[in-house]
Design a protein around this motif. Structure first.
Motif, short mmCIF file in Angstrom:
data_model
loop_
_atom_site.label_atom_id
_atom_site.label_comp_id
_atom_site.label_asym_id
_atom_site.label_seq_id
_atom_site.Cartn_x
_atom_site.Cartn_y
_atom_site.Cartn_z
N ARG A 35 1.46 13.94 -100.29
CA ARG A 35 1.75 15.43 -100.91
C ARG A 35 2.08 15.96 -100.17
O ARG A 35 3.26 17.07 -100.29
N ILE A 36 1.04 16.11 -99.07
CA ILE A 36 1.58 17.44 -97.95
C ILE A 36 2.63 16.84 -96.97
O ILE A 36 3.58 18.00 -96.58
N SER A 37 3.09 16.02 -96.91
CA SER A 37 4.24 15.11 -95.91
C SER A 37 6.05 16.48 -97.01
O SER A 37 6.63 16.25 -95.69
N ARG A 38 5.28 15.51 -98.13
CA ARG A 38 6.57 16.59 -99.37
C ARG A 38 6.61 17.59 -99.29
O ARG A 38 7.75 18.20 -99.20
N TYR A 39 5.65 18.46 -98.65
CA TYR A 39 5.50 19.88 -99.56
C TYR A 39 5.66 20.32 -97.48
O TYR A 39 6.51 21.27 -97.58
N TYR A 40 5.89 19.69 -96.31
CA TYR A 40 5.72 20.11 -95.19
C TYR A 40 7.50 19.83 -95.07
O TYR A 40 8.48 20.39 -94.22
N HIS A 41 7.90 18.83 -95.65
CA HIS A 41 9.37 18.69 -95.27
C HIS A 41 10.52 19.87 -96.42
O HIS A 41 11.37 20.41 -96.09
N GLU A 42 10.02 19.69 -97.95
CA GLU A 42 10.61 20.79 -98.96
C GLU A 42 10.54 22.10 -98.74
O GLU A 42 11.95 22.76 -98.31
N GLN A 43 9.35 22.15 -98.12
CA GLN A 43 8.87 23.53 -97.70
C GLN A 43 9.72 24.52 -96.73
O GLN A 43 10.12 25.24 -96.67
N TYR A 44 9.66 23.42 -95.84
CA TYR A 44 9.95 24.15 -94.06
C TYR A 44 10.54 23.39 -93.46
O TYR A 44 11.32 23.31 -91.90
N GLY A 45 10.70 21.68 -93.96
CA GLY A 45 12.48 21.12 -93.60
C GLY A 45 11.53 20.39 -92.50
O GLY A 45 12.67 19.61 -91.44
N VAL A 46 10.24 19.86 -92.15
CA VAL A 46 9.78 19.14 -91.26
C VAL A 46 9.25 17.27 -91.63
O VAL A 46 9.20 18.01 -93.28
N SER A 47 10.21 17.07 -91.50
CA SER A 47 10.10 15.73 -92.29
C SER A 47 8.51 14.78 -91.61
O SER A 47 8.80 14.82 -89.98
N VAL A 48 7.94 14.18 -92.19
CA VAL A 48 7.15 13.82 -91.73
C VAL A 48 6.42 12.35 -92.64
O VAL A 48 6.73 12.63 -93.55
N ASP A 49 5.93 11.76 -91.75
CA ASP A 49 5.80 10.22 -91.83
C ASP A 49 4.62 9.91 -92.20
O ASP A 49 3.43 10.02 -91.91
N PRO A 50 4.26 9.71 -93.54
CA PRO A 50 2.68 10.16 -94.05
C PRO A 50 1.82 9.16 -94.19
O PRO A 50 0.58 9.11 -94.38
N GLU A 51 2.44 7.71 -93.51
CA GLU A 51 1.54 6.99 -92.91
C GLU A 51 1.27 6.77 -91.73
O GLU A 51 -0.07 6.40 -91.21
N ALA A 52 1.90 8.01 -90.78
CA ALA A 52 1.38 7.90 -89.43
C ALA A 52 1.82 9.05 -88.45
O ALA A 52 0.94 9.12 -87.45
#
Ligand code: PMP
Length: 383
Positions: free
Chosen positions: A73-90
């Motif tokens: 959820r927070i990885s998606r938030y960082y992507h949607e909100q700030y455009g940073v793609s984050v791999d939630p697994e790693a």
């Protein structure tokens, strides 16, 4: 009492926490105090019910990187909100607040004697956390520009910490400035740690995360939490976003120090994240607007604040007063029952400032607090 280590005894108390503890004591004795010192904005949030959360899983340890659904959820938030793609697994790890995320990151980067560059005003815990790692905090005095930072690099520099938006000034780094710092980190093979604890406190939501400028996350560590953006500081949930190998190092530290943040609170966040964001978003706008109303009031009273637009703090100059910021703040508390945080806690170049927060008092009481600051300045003016 047996001997305490030189290391622990030489550590400075967190000045903001010290003043807020004084407030708790005064309030407990039944006296009123105008609290402009608290490091949080109070939101109107529903009481948290743990009912219906996965049981008995919530009672037990969870994954040391954080509950998987919360990482997602927070990885998606960082992507949607700030455009940073984050791999939630790693690429993300949850820990006990961003305070721990920052400290553990320092532990992962610093060897004894290494240097950490920190522009002033700097958040009170950065230099002490660096010292806890047996490293050397090197502060860049206020006023400063990002173009000056490289003059403070040495061959021992391993880390540059920025706080964006800044506590206490409300300064927001532009994309260009972040690009410059990101390039500087890469060119000198050091880490840039971006503490983004106040990332949603911009009226126009135009925040640029340092994570946007280093897609590979080779030289960037982003730390954030739910303390400010969701107004839930007491749950002690924060996170670090960084490259997979870096997060693997943090994971070991997390495992040995906290294991994991409270499992049921992580589960609550997963289930309620969207509604919490919906509830807090308009309240964030209100508090940032309140900040600018207070900035106008300060100006009308002839008081100067460092320019900034985000968050809920104002860094107010007391330079016409002959007092240092600690004496000023103590007198303000004892004689006028108004609590602010002395500027020296944000670095030696900030001793002619006090920090005030607009997050926890109504406007009329904030104005009374400002009037008290003004009158104490007048009473203690340089001869
Ligand atoms: N960074 C900054 C700039 C802060 O002001 C604070 C809290 N005052 C933190 C980090 C730590 O917040 P937490 O540990 O609650 O996430």
């Amino acid at each position: 009492m047996p001997k305490i280590s030189d290391h622990a005894s030489s550590l400075q108390e967190a000045v903001s926490v010290r003043y807020n503890n004084a407030v708790y004591d005064i309030k407990r004795s039944g006296k009123d105090v105008i609290v402009l010192s608290l490091g949080e904005a109070f939101f109107d949030l529903p009481p948290a019910s743990l009912e219906g959360l996965p049981h008995p899983e919530g009672l037990h340890y969870s994954h040391s990187r954080g509950v998987p659904e919360l990482r997602e959820r927070i990885s998606r938030y960082y992507h949607e909100q700030y455009g940073v793609s984050v791999d939630p697994e790693a690429e993300i790890l949850f820990t006990a607040g961003s305070k721990a995320a920052i400290y553990f990151s320092m532990m992962a980067v610093l060897n004894p004697g290494d240097e950490v560059l920190i522009p002033e005003p700097m958040w009170v815990s950065y230099p002490e956390q660096a010292r806890l790692c047996f490293a050397k905090p090197v502060s860049i005095p206020y006023p400063n520009k990002v173009g000056d930072f490289e003059h403070f690099l040495t061959d021992r520099t391993r880390l540059l910490i920025i706080n964006n938006p800044n506590n206490p000034t409300g300064y927001v780094y532009s994309k260009r400035e972040l690009q410059y710092l990101s390039d500087m980190a890469r060119a000198n093979d050091i880490y840039l740690l971006s503490d983004e604890a106040y990332s949603d406190f911009l009226v126009d939501r135009s925040f640029v995360s340092a994570g946007c400028l280093d897609e590979a996350k080779s030289h960037t560590i982003v730390c954030n939490s739910i303390s400010k953006n969701l107004g839930i500081s007491g749950w002690r949930i924060g996170y670090a976003i960084a490259g997979a190998e870096f997060i693997r190092q943090l994971l070991k530290i997390n495992q040995h120090v906290i294991t994991c943040p409270a499992t049921n609170l992580q589960q609550y966040l997963v289930r309620n994240f969207d509604s919490l964001i919906q509830t807090t978003t308009p309240q964030i706008t209100d508090v940032v607007n309140k900040r600018s109303v207070v900035a106008d009031y300060l100006q009308k009273q002839g008081l100067e604040a460092v320019s900034g637009s985000a968050g809920f703090y104002l860094f107010v100059s007391i330079s016409p007063s002959a007092l240092d910021s600690e004496t000023f703040s103590m007198r303000l508390l004892n004689e006028r029952q108004v609590c602010v945080v002395p500027g020296f806690g944000y670095g030696p170049s900030c001793d002619k400032f006090v920090r005030l927060s607009v997050g926890s008092e109504p406007l009329d009481r904030i104005y009374r607090g400002i009037d008290a600051i003004k009158s104490l300045i007048a009473e203690t003016r340089h001869a």
